[in-house]
Design a protein around this motif. Structure first.
Motif, PDB file in Angstrom:
ATOM      1  N   LEU A 203      46.769 -20.923  -3.205  1.00 18.21           N
ATOM      2  CA  LEU A 203      45.889 -20.658  -4.342  1.00 18.21           C
ATOM      3  C   LEU A 203      44.774 -21.701  -4.442  1.00 18.21           C
ATOM      4  O   LEU A 203      43.643 -21.370  -4.812  1.00 18.21           O
ATOM      5  N   ILE A 204      45.088 -22.922  -4.117  1.00 16.39           N
ATOM      6  CA  ILE A 204      44.047 -23.969  -4.102  1.00 16.39           C
ATOM      7  C   ILE A 204      42.992 -23.633  -3.043  1.00 16.39           C
ATOM      8  O   ILE A 204      41.791 -23.755  -3.284  1.00 16.39           O
ATOM      9  N   LEU A 205      43.468 -23.195  -1.876  1.00 16.64           N
ATOM     10  CA  LEU A 205      42.544 -22.818  -0.811  1.00 16.64           C
ATOM     11  C   LEU A 205      41.757 -21.572  -1.192  1.00 16.64           C
ATOM     12  O   LEU A 205      40.542 -21.485  -0.946  1.00 16.64           O
ATOM     13  N   LEU A 206      42.428 -20.618  -1.816  1.00 16.96           N
ATOM     14  CA  LEU A 206      41.757 -19.391  -2.257  1.00 16.96           C
ATOM     15  C   LEU A 206      40.676 -19.711  -3.279  1.00 16.96           C
ATOM     16  O   LEU A 206      39.577 -19.133  -3.239  1.00 16.96           O
ATOM     17  N   ASN A 207      40.969 -20.636  -4.159  1.00 19.06           N
ATOM     18  CA  ASN A 207      39.976 -21.057  -5.145  1.00 19.06           C
ATOM     19  C   ASN A 207      38.734 -21.647  -4.462  1.00 19.06           C
ATOM     20  O   ASN A 207      37.600 -21.385  -4.877  1.00 19.06           O
ATOM     21  N   SER A 208      38.960 -22.407  -3.407  1.00 20.41           N
ATOM     22  CA  SER A 208      37.834 -22.981  -2.650  1.00 20.41           C
ATOM     23  C   SER A 208      36.989 -21.881  -2.011  1.00 20.41           C
ATOM     24  O   SER A 208      35.752 -21.942  -2.028  1.00 20.41           O
ATOM     25  N   TYR A 209      37.665 -20.871  -1.460  1.00 16.19           N
ATOM     26  CA  TYR A 209      36.935 -19.750  -0.850  1.00 16.19           C
ATOM     27  C   TYR A 209      36.100 -19.011  -1.890  1.00 16.19           C
ATOM     28  O   TYR A 209      34.959 -18.615  -1.617  1.00 16.19           O
ATOM     29  N   LEU A 210      36.676 -18.819  -3.065  1.00 16.94           N
ATOM     30  CA  LEU A 210      35.945 -18.112  -4.120  1.00 16.94           C
ATOM     31  C   LEU A 210      34.750 -18.931  -4.607  1.00 16.94           C
ATOM     32  O   LEU A 210      33.686 -18.374  -4.906  1.00 16.94           O
ATOM     33  N   GLN A 211      34.929 -20.242  -4.669  1.00 16.62           N
ATOM     34  CA  GLN A 211      33.805 -21.102  -5.048  1.00 16.62           C
ATOM     35  C   GLN A 211      32.691 -21.014  -4.004  1.00 16.62           C
ATOM     36  O   GLN A 211      31.502 -20.960  -4.352  1.00 16.62           O
ATOM     37  N   ASN A 212      33.083 -20.993  -2.742  1.00 17.78           N
ATOM     38  CA  ASN A 212      32.088 -20.846  -1.666  1.00 17.78           C
ATOM     39  C   ASN A 212      31.397 -19.491  -1.741  1.00 17.78           C
ATOM     40  O   ASN A 212      30.197 -19.371  -1.463  1.00 17.78           O
ATOM     41  N   LYS A 213      32.175 -18.460  -2.117  1.00 17.92           N
ATOM     42  CA  LYS A 213      31.578 -17.132  -2.251  1.00 17.92           C
ATOM     43  C   LYS A 213      30.487 -17.138  -3.317  1.00 17.92           C
ATOM     44  O   LYS A 213      29.421 -16.541  -3.128  1.00 17.92           O
ATOM     45  N   ILE A 214      30.743 -17.819  -4.415  1.00 18.34           N
ATOM     46  CA  ILE A 214      29.736 -17.946  -5.473  1.00 18.34           C
ATOM     47  C   ILE A 214      28.479 -18.610  -4.918  1.00 18.34           C
ATOM     48  O   ILE A 214      27.348 -18.159  -5.154  1.00 18.34           O
ATOM     49  N   ASN A 215      28.666 -19.682  -4.165  1.00 16.79           N
ATOM     50  CA  ASN A 215      27.516 -20.409  -3.596  1.00 16.79           C
ATOM     51  C   ASN A 215      26.704 -19.519  -2.666  1.00 16.79           C
ATOM     52  O   ASN A 215      25.469 -19.506  -2.716  1.00 16.79           O
ATOM     53  N   TYR A 216      27.402 -18.780  -1.787  1.00 18.33           N
ATOM     54  CA  TYR A 216      26.700 -17.905  -0.857  1.00 18.33           C
ATOM     55  C   TYR A 216      26.024 -16.735  -1.583  1.00 18.33           C
ATOM     56  O   TYR A 216      24.925 -16.309  -1.195  1.00 18.33           O
ATOM     57  N   LEU A 217      26.669 -16.236  -2.619  1.00 23.65           N
ATOM     58  CA  LEU A 217      26.059 -15.163  -3.402  1.00 23.65           C
ATOM     59  C   LEU A 217      24.789 -15.643  -4.096  1.00 23.65           C
ATOM     60  O   LEU A 217      23.800 -14.911  -4.187  1.00 23.65           O
ATOM     61  N   GLU A 218      24.815 -16.879  -4.573  1.00 26.07           N
ATOM     62  CA  GLU A 218      23.620 -17.429  -5.225  1.00 26.07           C
ATOM     63  C   GLU A 218      22.484 -17.594  -4.224  1.00 26.07           C
ATOM     64  O   GLU A 218      21.315 -17.330  -4.545  1.00 26.07           O
ATOM     65  N   LEU A 219      22.811 -18.026  -3.003  1.00 23.00           N
ATOM     66  CA  LEU A 219      21.791 -18.112  -1.957  1.00 23.00           C
ATOM     67  C   LEU A 219      21.264 -16.724  -1.603  1.00 23.00           C
ATOM     68  O   LEU A 219      20.057 -16.530  -1.393  1.00 23.00           O
ATOM     69  N   TYR A 220      22.171 -15.780  -1.536  1.00 24.43           N
ATOM     70  CA  TYR A 220      21.792 -14.400  -1.225  1.00 24.43           C
ATOM     71  C   TYR A 220      20.852 -13.852  -2.296  1.00 24.43           C
ATOM     72  O   TYR A 220      19.816 -13.241  -1.984  1.00 24.43           O
TER      73      TYR A 220
END
Length: 236
Positions: A203-220
């Motif tokens: 879950l800690i790792l999943l949270n990191s992936y979701l945070q990265n997804k937010i970052n990439y979505l913002e760049l997108y």
């Protein structure tokens, strides 16, 4: 007499050359006009699709933020009371909690108009290198960034979900039990995740992936906005 014929033939030659020149100019003007019509048609189609992509990405970003909120409810065993209060504020269902823990979300922004332009060869009507570059970033480069991050998330859940089903089948069984409230369901899951280091680490790792997804979505989204400005500069 010779001068008379010379003048006559010179005038005829001039008329022929002038006629060819005018005809060529008319054809060029017609071709240029048709080119501009096709260009504006394509630009307007892209404008529609870019607006759709923008709204789609905003919706995906909001969903991702809510998924992160759910994941954080299970990270940090010393904050149960505050997490419980947050759960009440979120007003989410048992199915939503289970989905965030076990299932994957897709990312498929609209692209049919752009792909049609590419496949038909109509991309030739876009004579701006800037807009072609932004189109490449939106539909290919930054799209691949988001999808790659989603693939990491998918691989993680492909490992986590079978473990949850094998070790804690009640996660699924109690989700379908109408006598179990969302609060009781959360308490059960919190107890499981707090005492299982494998799940907690996932879950800690999943949270990191979701945070990265937010970052990439913002760049997108930023690339979509820049493409939007480029399109507006052409339309205006």
């Amino acid at each position: 007499m010779k001068k008379k014929y010379l003048l006559k033939y010179s005038l005829e030659f001039l008329i022929i050359v002038l006629g060819i020149t005018v005809s060529f100019w008319i054809n060029q003007a017609a071709s240029s006009s048709e080119f501009q019509k096709q260009k504006l048609k394509i630009i307007n189609n892209l404008q529609i699709e870019i607006d759709q992509i923008y709204n789609y990405c905003l919706e995906r970003k909001n969903v991702c933020k809510k998924d992160i909120d759910v994941i954080k409810l299970f990270i940090g065993s010393n904050h149960f009371d505050s997490n419980l209060n947050q759960l009440k504020d979120f007003n989410i269902s048992k199915s939503r909690i289970e989905f965030v823990l076990t299932s994957n979300r897709s990312f498929d922004p609209p692209s049919s108009r752009y792909r049609s332009i590419i496949n038909s060869g109509d991309i030739k009507y876009l004579d701006s290198d800037n807009i072609k570059e932004y189109l490449s970033r939106v539909y290919d480069t930054y799209f691949s960034y988001v999808r790659t991050n989603l693939e990491y998330e998918k691989q993680l859940k492909q490992t986590l979900t079978p473990y949850l089903l094998q070790t804690y089948p009640e996660i699924i069984l109690e989700r379908e039990n109408n006598t179990i409230s969302v609060i009781d369901y959360y308490k059960m899951l919190f107890e499981i995740t707090s005492n299982d280091k494998t799940i907690e680490a996932n879950l800690i790792l999943l949270n990191s992936y979701l945070q990265n997804k937010i970052n990439y979505l913002e760049l997108y989204i930023m690339m979509v906005e820049e493409l939007e400005m480029e399109i507006q500069s052409i339309l205006n």
